[in-house]
Design a protein around this motif. Structure first.
Motif, PDB file in Angstrom:
ATOM      1  N   GLN A  74      -9.450   7.395  -8.450  1.00 54.00           N
ATOM      2  CA  GLN A  74      -8.150   7.973  -8.765  1.00 54.00           C
ATOM      3  C   GLN A  74      -8.205   8.785 -10.054  1.00 54.00           C
ATOM      4  O   GLN A  74      -7.587   9.853 -10.159  1.00 54.00           O
ATOM      5  CB  GLN A  74      -7.110   6.855  -8.879  1.00 54.00           C
ATOM      6  CG  GLN A  74      -5.673   7.329  -9.002  1.00 54.00           C
ATOM      7  CD  GLN A  74      -4.704   6.171  -9.089  1.00 54.00           C
ATOM      8  OE1 GLN A  74      -4.910   5.224  -9.830  1.00 54.00           O
ATOM      9  NE2 GLN A  74      -3.637   6.241  -8.317  1.00 54.00           N
ATOM     10  N   GLU A  88       0.811  -1.222   0.000  1.00 49.09           N
ATOM     11  CA  GLU A  88       0.000   0.000   0.000  1.00 49.09           C
ATOM     12  C   GLU A  88       0.843   1.271   0.000  1.00 49.09           C
ATOM     13  O   GLU A  88       0.324   2.362  -0.233  1.00 49.09           O
ATOM     14  CB  GLU A  88      -0.962   0.011   1.187  1.00 49.09           C
ATOM     15  CG  GLU A  88      -0.316   0.150   2.539  1.00 49.09           C
ATOM     16  CD  GLU A  88      -1.300  -0.022   3.680  1.00 49.09           C
ATOM     17  OE1 GLU A  88      -0.968   0.391   4.802  1.00 49.09           O
ATOM     18  OE2 GLU A  88      -2.397  -0.571   3.455  1.00 49.09           O
ATOM     19  N   ASN A  89       2.145   1.130   0.226  1.00 45.37           N
ATOM     20  CA  ASN A  89       3.010   2.311   0.233  1.00 45.37           C
ATOM     21  C   ASN A  89       3.945   2.379  -0.970  1.00 45.37           C
ATOM     22  O   ASN A  89       4.882   3.174  -0.984  1.00 45.37           O
ATOM     23  CB  ASN A  89       3.825   2.364   1.524  1.00 45.37           C
ATOM     24  CG  ASN A  89       2.976   2.759   2.712  1.00 45.37           C
ATOM     25  OD1 ASN A  89       2.599   3.915   2.864  1.00 45.37           O
ATOM     26  ND2 ASN A  89       2.644   1.797   3.563  1.00 45.37           N
ATOM     27  N   ALA A 102      -9.973  14.575  -0.711  1.00 46.76           N
ATOM     28  CA  ALA A 102      -9.497  13.232  -0.358  1.00 46.76           C
ATOM     29  C   ALA A 102     -10.483  12.450   0.507  1.00 46.76           C
ATOM     30  O   ALA A 102     -10.679  11.246   0.297  1.00 46.76           O
ATOM     31  CB  ALA A 102      -8.134  13.326   0.328  1.00 46.76           C
ATOM     32  N   GLN A 155      -6.134   0.585  -0.312  1.00 49.88           N
ATOM     33  CA  GLN A 155      -5.555   1.916  -0.265  1.00 49.88           C
ATOM     34  C   GLN A 155      -4.141   1.906  -0.837  1.00 49.88           C
ATOM     35  O   GLN A 155      -3.353   1.017  -0.544  1.00 49.88           O
ATOM     36  CB  GLN A 155      -5.524   2.433   1.178  1.00 49.88           C
ATOM     37  CG  GLN A 155      -6.904   2.575   1.819  1.00 49.88           C
ATOM     38  CD  GLN A 155      -7.762   3.635   1.149  1.00 49.88           C
ATOM     39  OE1 GLN A 155      -7.249   4.623   0.634  1.00 49.88           O
ATOM     40  NE2 GLN A 155      -9.062   3.426   1.144  1.00 49.88           N
ATOM     41  N   LYS A 156      -3.829   2.908  -1.654  1.00 50.57           N
ATOM     42  CA  LYS A 156      -2.500   3.009  -2.251  1.00 50.57           C
ATOM     43  C   LYS A 156      -1.966   4.434  -2.069  1.00 50.57           C
ATOM     44  O   LYS A 156      -2.709   5.400  -2.204  1.00 50.57           O
ATOM     45  CB  LYS A 156      -2.547   2.678  -3.744  1.00 50.57           C
ATOM     46  CG  LYS A 156      -2.892   1.236  -4.081  1.00 50.57           C
ATOM     47  CD  LYS A 156      -1.752   0.313  -3.756  1.00 50.57           C
ATOM     48  CE  LYS A 156      -2.049  -1.102  -4.219  1.00 50.57           C
ATOM     49  NZ  LYS A 156      -2.096  -1.228  -5.684  1.00 50.57           N
ATOM     50  N   GLN A 157      -0.692   4.513  -1.746  1.00 47.45           N
ATOM     51  CA  GLN A 157      -0.004   5.787  -1.646  1.00 47.45           C
ATOM     52  C   GLN A 157       1.485   5.516  -1.846  1.00 47.45           C
ATOM     53  O   GLN A 157       1.887   4.376  -2.053  1.00 47.45           O
ATOM     54  CB  GLN A 157      -0.254   6.438  -0.279  1.00 47.45           C
ATOM     55  CG  GLN A 157       0.246   5.595   0.890  1.00 47.45           C
ATOM     56  CD  GLN A 157      -0.048   6.225   2.231  1.00 47.45           C
ATOM     57  OE1 GLN A 157      -0.617   7.303   2.315  1.00 47.45           O
ATOM     58  NE2 GLN A 157       0.363   5.576   3.298  1.00 47.45           N
ATOM     59  N   ASP A 165       4.956   6.051   0.187  1.00 51.26           N
ATOM     60  CA  ASP A 165       5.604   6.454   1.438  1.00 51.26           C
ATOM     61  C   ASP A 165       6.868   5.612   1.603  1.00 51.26           C
ATOM     62  O   ASP A 165       6.821   4.489   2.129  1.00 51.26           O
ATOM     63  CB  ASP A 165       4.657   6.262   2.626  1.00 51.26           C
ATOM     64  CG  ASP A 165       5.168   6.950   3.895  1.00 51.26           C
ATOM     65  OD1 ASP A 165       6.402   7.053   4.053  1.00 51.26           O
ATOM     66  OD2 ASP A 165       4.340   7.369   4.721  1.00 51.26           O
ATOM     67  N   THR A 222       3.187  10.980   9.223  1.00 48.97           N
ATOM     68  CA  THR A 222       3.617  11.434   7.910  1.00 48.97           C
ATOM     69  C   THR A 222       3.989  12.917   8.012  1.00 48.97           C
ATOM     70  O   THR A 222       3.812  13.545   9.052  1.00 48.97           O
ATOM     71  CB  THR A 222       2.498  11.262   6.877  1.00 48.97           C
ATOM     72  OG1 THR A 222       1.334  11.994   7.324  1.00 48.97           O
ATOM     73  CG2 THR A 222       2.120   9.793   6.731  1.00 48.97           C
TER      74      THR A 222
END
Length: 246
Positions: A163, A19-20, A157, A71-73, A75, A111
């Protein structure tokens, strides 16, 4: 620690990586490494939205588990924390409770604050506007446009938009505000401002990881990342074009 506990710990670690924004080969390698640290033979299959893990028990049976990731981001800090966690397990095994607590702490690690992220986005737009032969005035305009765009993205958000739509909206804002800046003050080159400002939206990490996955032989995962990056790029371009046409 039981096989079920090891499976849970490994899958949690793998899901944090997925997910990161970690590469597929890193996810599979880390999950398998955690299982091997506890003396278990495991096979892992990481996909674009989930992880499959099969662990062979002492009586030659296999326990298969799955964890879905929605969930995707991006980091890189959390990725590094999971890598460190995996390496430490090789040297010093810890209990299930301690491992779970460590992973929860990584999952909830702080974060960068909104002001820091906003300043970083503004500076990115400024630098790239200059990089693409823009004037100092274009760079200053990019700062304000990136600020507006990033704040709008933060506000929308919580609404759990797709997306594609979020990037379309961001592209529309950048295109519209760049054109407005040119109309208000003609020395501002709208093309340079747009080129610099959209850099905060382009999926560089996703595209790079897709190339890495293909190089390592994970063609399905690499193609999936390429498609994800392509969707983002198309959405941003569509938003900019819509604003300019209107």
């Amino acid at each position: 620690m039981t096989v079920e506990n090891v499976s849970e710990i490994a899958l949690i670690a793998g899901s944090i990586l997925l997910e990161n924004g970690a590469e597929t080969h890193r996810i599979e390698g880390t999950v398998s490494s955690i299982c091997e640290s506890y003396g278990l033979s495991a096979e892992c299959l990481a996909m674009s939205n989930g992880i499959l893990l099969s662990i062979e028990t002492s009586d030659a049976n296999k326990i298969t588990s799955m964890k879905k990731v929605c969930q995707k981001q991006v980091d890189l800090y959390r990725i590094e924390l999971i890598n460190s966690f995996s390496r430490k397990l090789k040297k010093n095994l810890i209990s299930y409770a301690d491992a779970k607590k460590t992973l929860d702490d990584i999952q909830n690690s702080p974060t960068f604050t909104l002001p820091v992220r906003t300043v970083a986005a503004c500076m990115t737009g400024f630098v790239y506007s200059l990089f693409f032969n823009g004037s100092l005035l274009d760079g200053i305009a990019s700062i304000f446009i990136c600020f507006i765009t990033y704040i709008i993205l933060e506000k929308v958000a919580p609404f759990d938009m797709s997306q594609f739509f979020k990037n379309y909206l961001a592209g529309f804002v950048i295109g519209g505000t760049s054109l407005l800046a040119h109309m208000l003050y003609s020395p501002i080159n709208q093309n340079n401002v747009i080129t610099g400002s959209i850099m905060i939206l382009l999926p560089g990490v996703v595209l790079t990881n897709g190339i890495k996955d293909v190089i390592f032989g994970y063609f399905s995962a690499g193609i999936a990342k390429f498609c994800e990056a392509l969707i983002i790029i198309v959405a941003v371009c569509a938003g900019v074009i819509t604003a300019l046409l209107i």
